[in-house]
Design a protein around this motif. Structure first.
Motif, mmCIF file in Angstrom:
data_model
loop_
_atom_site.group_PDB
_atom_site.id
_atom_site.type_symbol
_atom_site.label_atom_id
_atom_site.label_comp_id
_atom_site.label_asym_id
_atom_site.label_seq_id
_atom_site.Cartn_x
_atom_site.Cartn_y
_atom_site.Cartn_z
ATOM 1 N N UNK A 242 8.015 -14.117 1.213
ATOM 2 C CA UNK A 242 8.500 -12.570 0.910
ATOM 3 C C UNK A 242 7.212 -11.848 0.495
ATOM 4 N N UNK A 243 6.663 -12.531 -0.550
ATOM 5 C CA UNK A 243 5.546 -11.650 -1.062
ATOM 6 C C UNK A 243 4.443 -11.205 -0.232
ATOM 7 N N UNK A 244 4.111 -12.201 0.621
ATOM 8 C CA UNK A 244 3.108 -12.185 1.385
ATOM 9 C C UNK A 244 3.374 -10.907 2.395
ATOM 10 N N UNK A 245 4.672 -11.103 2.849
ATOM 11 C CA UNK A 245 5.085 -10.216 3.836
ATOM 12 C C UNK A 245 4.964 -8.764 3.203
ATOM 13 N N UNK A 246 5.406 -8.578 1.996
ATOM 14 C CA UNK A 246 5.376 -7.248 1.309
ATOM 15 C C UNK A 246 3.964 -6.767 1.074
ATOM 16 N N UNK A 247 3.020 -7.588 0.987
ATOM 17 C CA UNK A 247 1.488 -7.276 0.784
ATOM 18 C C UNK A 247 0.858 -6.860 2.261
ATOM 19 N N UNK A 248 1.371 -7.687 3.357
ATOM 20 C CA UNK A 248 0.943 -7.509 4.423
ATOM 21 C C UNK A 248 1.229 -5.970 5.173
ATOM 22 N N UNK A 249 2.760 -5.702 4.650
ATOM 23 C CA UNK A 249 3.196 -4.322 5.302
ATOM 24 C C UNK A 249 2.348 -3.268 4.464
ATOM 25 N N UNK A 250 1.860 -3.539 3.228
ATOM 26 C CA UNK A 250 1.017 -2.410 2.491
ATOM 27 C C UNK A 250 -0.207 -2.130 3.004
ATOM 28 N N UNK A 251 -0.564 -3.466 3.640
ATOM 29 C CA UNK A 251 -2.028 -3.173 4.267
ATOM 30 C C UNK A 251 -1.768 -2.289 5.510
ATOM 31 N N UNK A 252 -0.733 -2.626 6.210
ATOM 32 C CA UNK A 252 -0.526 -2.082 7.573
ATOM 33 C C UNK A 252 -0.315 -0.396 7.432
ATOM 34 N N UNK A 253 0.412 -0.189 5.946
ATOM 35 C CA UNK A 253 0.533 1.245 5.729
ATOM 36 C C UNK A 253 -0.789 2.114 5.547
ATOM 37 N N UNK A 254 -1.623 1.269 4.705
ATOM 38 C CA UNK A 254 -2.990 1.680 4.574
ATOM 39 C C UNK A 254 -3.832 1.805 5.724
ATOM 40 N N UNK A 255 -3.631 0.836 6.642
ATOM 41 C CA UNK A 255 -4.465 1.044 7.920
ATOM 42 C C UNK A 255 -4.135 2.308 8.638
ATOM 43 N N UNK A 256 -2.609 2.737 8.943
ATOM 44 C CA UNK A 256 -2.140 3.532 9.628
ATOM 45 C C UNK A 256 -2.622 4.954 8.855
#
Length: 587
Positions: free
Chosen positions: A260-274
């Motif tokens: 769950x924590x890794x998924x949350x961090x990955x989603x944050x990185x995707x938001x930054x990339x976009x």
């Protein structure tokens, strides 16, 4: 602080120990593993080409003049690369499943080899169910990790490196985002792993306890029903089962936090990339196709991180199982024979025990300064109250346990100087606890003599008064006995055990409550058979029915680990002591 450091040190030692032990099993298949690694790298490179080709196709559309031939060309290449990647993944799976099967086979073989070579004292402290759990459940857990998780981790690593490299070639600025999110993922994963590893170790232990309880109660099911203890047993099972379930839940619950924590961090990185990618696009520093490729690579990059965090739970479980299995395989076995130990040959059967002292633990002596002299071709009976050490004497004679002090001599040779195998081959045994294996009656009787013919088996079956029963069975001597002979009576099992002992050409015989499961009438019938088997042998008889030992050459009366009386039946009766009172109480 010191405790934390010690715990960390123990964990590191445990990890090194497991990896070192496992590498020995994997080394046998190093070539197939190397091939798998190469195929995994190639397969993932093929898969990594896809996002790049997708970006090329989008750039064709972005230019305005849509060239469908180029789009179809890139699409065709993507399909080819993905098909090749899938075929290689399938081949890798087959290779690793076969490798895992071979490793599991070797592990079980070594574990069972250890089981057969453990001293009996090991089972004084460890339940059979827990041992079974290690040989079955724990090794299966290790096999599952080898067949799937190992390649998944390797795939994830290759994908991580490849995706990062491709993103770096597309946009160095966007890659900087991962210098924030990757440390967050690593730190959080390491923290949760440190917390959950003891939970997975506890889970493996509780499952072993559960298996031990179930095994014990299945064996004693008739007793449970006879004493109406079903409700009490169910309550005990409920407690043990709850402990196992709670341990399983806690390990999985806290282990899933990583995902769950890794998924949350990955989603944050995707938001930054976009967000940052859009800004770079507006500044003409990056094309739409490149953003598309970068996003796809970022998903491929975050996927392995999520996959690895998901696999950590399985790896933790596998490490806990591996530790239990390897600790079991490395358990101290029966002491090896001395380098100069000799075989016991041309056995006469003279036995001397001089000042023998023994204790199962150091706090309480079972035998103390015991002295026994048994001449060859004589019958020595050992009697006494329960727990006085009768069976312990037999265990020492057979070298199942090592005495604390004193000497045991066979034909004037110290048993320490005799090989265990030749020592035990010199005895035939009929114990109170009957043991039969799943197989034909013929195989069970001939168990101790591989060269026995059917005629030999029939001869001893007649002597043991069991031949009439066998002949009436549908398949006679080829009748299959179920596990431990549950489809025949205890008395019939004992008679088969007696027939088995008759077939062994041994100069020494041990009868430990050999007729305890046989009715009085049958016992009288086989007395002649027992006398026949005892001819020309040194015999030790442990019996509660004193009527069976009247003709013994010597009767030893034990109490509290000491011989308090000895002599022939009539002599002991005349003394009117402990034996006489014991005899009178039975008649």
């Amino acid at each position: 602080m010191g405790i934390c450091n010690m715990s960390k040190k123990n964990k590191e030692q445990s990890t090194k120990y497991i990896l070192k032990r496992m590498s020995k099993y994997l080394y046998k298949y190093k070539f197939t593993i190397i091939i798998s690694i190469i195929l995994t790298i190639v397969s993932n490179i093929f898969a990594l080409v896809g996002p790049m080709l997708s970006g090329y196709a989008i750039e064709v559309i972005e230019k305005g003049n849509i060239d469908f031939s180029k789009i179809f060309y890139y699409a065709f290449l993507m399909i080819v690369f993905y098909i090749c990647s899938s075929i290689l993944s399938y081949i890798i799976s087959i290779i690793m499943v076969k490798t895992a099967r071979n490793v599991v086979y070797s592990l079980r073989k070594d574990a069972f080899d250890t089981l057969l070579n453990l001293p009996l004292s090991y089972f004084d402290k460890n339940s059979i169910g827990d041992v079974l759990s290690k040989i079955t459940y724990d090794i299966d857990t290790m096999g599952s990790t080898l067949s799937t998780d190992l390649i998944n981790i390797l795939t994830s690593i290759v994908t991580l490196v490849g995706s990062f490299f491709m993103m770096f070639t597309i946009s160095k600025k966007l890659v900087l985002i991962f210098f924030i999110t990757i440390p967050m993922s690593v730190i959080s994963t390491k923290y949760i792993t440190n917390k959950t590893r003891p939970l997975f170790r506890k889970r493996a232990k509780k499952i072993g306890d559960l298996n031990g309880f179930v095994e014990e109660n299945i064996s004693g099911l008739k007793i449970i029903k006879a004493y109406n203890k079903e409700s009490k047993t169910i309550d005990e099972f409920r407690t043990i089962n709850k402990n196992a379930v709670d341990a399983y839940y806690n390990a999985e619950y806290y282990g899933s936090m990583t995902v769950a924590l890794i998924s949350f961090i990955n989603n944050i990185s995707l938001a930054f990339i976009s967000t940052i990618g859009s800004i770079l696009y507006l500044k003409n520093e990056i094309s739409l196709g490149q953003i598309s490729s970068f996003v796809l690579y970022s998903r491929k990059f975050s996927g392995p991180i999520r996959e690895i965090s998901n696999l950590i739970s399985d790896m933790q479980s596998s490490f806990a199982a591996s530790e239990r299995v390897f600790r079991f395989i490395d358990e101290k076995r029966e002491e090896d024979d001395k380098v100069d130990a000799v075989k016991l040959e041309k056995v006469h059967g003279k036995i001397d025990m001089k000042n023998v002292t023994f204790s199962y633990d150091l706090n309480e002596k079972v035998l103390e300064n015991l002295n026994i002299n048994a001449k060859s071709n004589t019958v020595v009976a050992i009697v006494g109250p329960t727990g006085c050490g009768k069976t312990t004497i037999i265990n020492l004679l057979m070298k199942f346990y090592n005495r604390d002090d004193g000497e045991i001599l066979v034909d004037d040779k110290n048993i320490d100087d005799i090989t265990k195998k030749s020592m035990r081959q010199a005895y035939a045994m009929v114990l109170q606890d009957t043991w039969l294996f799943e197989g034909s009656i013929y195989e069970n009787i001939a168990y101790g003599n591989e060269n026995a013919t059917l005629e030999d088996v029939k001869r001893v079956a007649k002597l043991a008064q069991i031949d009439d029963f066998i002949e009436k069975l549908p398949n006679g001597y080829d009748t299959i006995i179920s596990g431990n002979g549950d489809n025949i009576s205890k008395g019939q099992k004992q008679l088969i055990n007696i027939a088995r002992a008759m077939l062994i050409d041994a100069k020494m015989l041990i009868l430990d409550e050999a007729t305890s499961n046989i009715d009085s009438k049958t016992e009288i019938q086989i007395q002649n058979a027992l006398l026949e088997i005892m001819k020309g042998k040194t015999c030790f008889i442990i019996a509660h029915r004193l009527s069976t030992i009247k003709n013994a050459d010597k009767i030893l009366v034990l109490n509290n680990g000491k011989i308090i009386e000895q002599g022939k039946h009539e002599e002991l009766l005349e003394e009117d002591g402990f034996y006489a009172n014991l005899f009178k109480s039975q008649f």
